[in-house]
Design an enzyme around this catalytic site. Structure first.
Site: not given
Length: 412
Positions: A201, A204, A217, A220, A338
Site C-alpha cells: 500500500c 501505509c 489495503c 488502512c 541497468d
C-alpha cells in the site's frame, strides 16, 4: 511576470528567436530535431519563458511511465475539434523540449504536453495546466529513476495545490495515491495488466488485496475509487452510462485504455466523446511506433517496449505464432544502463515464435531467453536477423535507443 497585453516581453521574444536559430542549426548539422538544445538556449536567456509561453494556452499535461507519447497525440487530435493545438508530439518531454514545442505554436489555443514523470511537479507549477492526465507508474530506467513509490509521493506533493482537473487511472494504486491530494479528480477505469509495482500500500505499506479488478489495503482502508469513465471492451463508458465505440488504427488493449483517458480529458474541454473518439481514428502511428515498413522484402512492424509493463502489453498485441519476432535491447543513457529489468519480463509468452536477438545488450537478453526455455538466434544486426526470417510479417520489439537505431536502418 510582465503585465503586458502581449505575454512575451522583448527578452522572451529574443529567447524564442535564439532558440529557434540554434534548433535550425542543429537540424542542419544532422543532429536530430534540435528541440532540446533550442529550448535550453531559450531558457538560459529567459528562465521564465515556459511560464510566459503557457500563459495564453489552455494546457493539458500528460505523465506516466507507459503510454504518454501516444496519449498526448490522441488528446491533441481530439482537442483539435475545439481549436488549434500545439504539442511536443515527438516526445521531447523535459522542460527544454516542452519550451521549444510551445515556442512554435503562436496561434494555438491548447497546449497538449507530454511530461517526463520526474519533471511533472515543476512543469505543472510553470504552466498552470487546466488538466493533468496520469496513466500509470511502473519501474523504468532503474539506474536513475526514483523508486516508483517516491515518484508517486513527488506527484502527490507537487499536485496538492493544483487547480487542474486531474484525470487519473483508478486501476493503478500508485496513481490513485498520487492524485488523491488533488481537489478535483476524474477517475478512469483504464485497467492495469502489470501489477508487480503495487503489492504494498502506498499509503501505509500494508499488503494490497487484489480481488478481481478491485484493490484495497486491508490495513488502512486505502482503496480503488469509483470511476466515472471506464474502458469496457471496445467501448468507452462515460459518466452518464453511455457506451461509445473506440475505433483506432493503433493496436492493442493499452491503446484503447489511452483512448478512454483521452476521451475523459477531451470532455473537460467540452469535446463530446463521439467527436473525440472519431478524431483519434486519424492516428496511424506515433513517432514511428506501430508503423509497418517494407525492408528486405519483409513487412516489419515496429513496436516500442522499454520496461516490464510495456513488454507485457506489447506481447499481448503481436500476431500469433509462428510469426517471427526480433528483439532489440540497448542500455545507453536514454534507456537506463541497468538491464536487470529483463528478469521481470515473462518471455515464456513468446513460446512458438522464432526469435532473433540484436542490439547492444543482446547477450543479456540471450541469457534471459535461455532461462525462459525459448528458442532464439543471436544476430549481429537487423539485416542479419531479417534474413533469418521467411518473407511476410515480422514483429520487431525494441527499447528506446534500439528503436531509434531500427528506424534509422529501415529509413523510417
Amino acid at each position: 511576470m510582465s503585465g503586458n497585453s502581449d505575454p512575451l516581453s522583448p527578452r522572451a521574444k529574443l529567447a524564442v528567436t535564439a532558440g529557434k536559430a540554434v534548433a535550425a542549426a542543429s537540424r542542419a548539422a544532422g543532429r536530430g530535431s534540435g528541440s532540446v538544445i533550442g529550448g535550453r538556449v531559450a531558457l538560459k536567456l529567459d528562465p521564465d519563458l515556459l511560464a510566459r509561453l503557457a500563459q495564453s494556452l489552455d494546457v493539458v499535461l500528460v505523465s506516466a511511465t507507459n503510454g504518454k507519447t501516444t496519449t498526448t497525440r490522441l488528446i491533441a487530435e481530439a482537442l483539435g475539434a475545439a481549436g488549434p493545438v500545439v504539442s511536443n508530439a515527438l516526445g521531447a518531454n523535459m522542460p527544454a523540449g516542452i519550451t521549444s514545442a510551445l515556442a512554435g505554436g503562436s496561434e494555438a489555443r491548447y497546449g497538449v504536453i507530454e511530461v517526463d514523470e520526474k519533471y511533472l511537479a515543476g512543469v505543472a507549477r510553470d504552466t498552470d495546466p487546466k488538466c493533468i492526465a496520469l496513466l500509470n507508474l511502473s519501474r523504468d530506467q532503474l539506474d536513475r529513476a526514483a523508486e516508483t513509490r517516491m515518484l508517486a509521493e513527488n506527484w502527490r506533493e507537487g499536485l496538492a495545490g493544483s487547480k487542474a482537473v486531474v484525470v487519473a487511472n483508478a486501476d493503478d494504486p500508485l496513481v490513485v495515491w498520487a492524485a488523491s491530494s488533488s481537489p478535483n479528480v476524474i477517475w478512469v477505469a483504464a485497467g492495469q495488466m502489470w501489477k508487480d509495482d503495487a503489492w504494498s500500500c502506498p499509503s501505509c505499506g500494508g499488503v494490497m488485496q487484489r480481488p478481481g479488478d478491485d484493490w484495497f489495503c486491508g490495513e488502512c482502508g486505502f482503496r480503488r475509487p469509483t470511476p466515472s469513465w471506464a474502458l469496457s471492451g471496445d467501448h468507452v463508458l462515460d459518466p452518464h452510462g453511455s457506451a461509445w465505440p473506440i475505433h483506432l488504427q493503433l493496436p492493442g488493449r493499452a491503446n484503447k485504455a489511452n483512448a478512454a483517458s483521452s476521451a475523459a480529458v477531451a470532455a473537460v474541454f467540452g469535446v463530446p466523446p463521439q467527436v473525440a473518439l472519431e478524431r483519434m481514428y486519424q492516428v496511424q502511428a506515433v513517432a514511428g511506433r506501430y508503423d509497418v515498413v517494407q525492408f528486405q522484402q519483409r513487412d516489419l512492424r515496429l513496436l516500442l517496449a522499454k520496461n516490464p509493463a510495456g513488454w507485457l502489453e506489447t506481447f499481448s498485441l503481436i500476431d500469433p505464432p509462428p510469426t517471427p519476432v526480433i528483439l532489440s535491447v540497448n542500455a545507453r543513457g536514454a534507456d537506463g544502463t541497468d538491464t536487470s529489468w529483463l528478469w521481470d519480463v515473462d518471455y515464456t509468452r513468446l513460446s512458438g515464435h522464432p526469435i532473433c536477438v540484436v542490439g547492444d545488450r543482446k547477450l543479456d537478453l540471450a541469457v534471459r531467453l535461455e532461462v525462459a526455455n525459448q528458442h532464439f538466434q543471436v544476430c549481429d544486426n537487423l539485416d542479419q536477423a531479417v534474413q533469418q526470417c521467411p518473407p511476410g510479417r515480422i514483429e520487431v520489439i525494441a527499447n528506446y535507443t534500439a528503436f531509434q537505431d531500427l528506424r534509422r536502418r529501415v529509413g523510417n
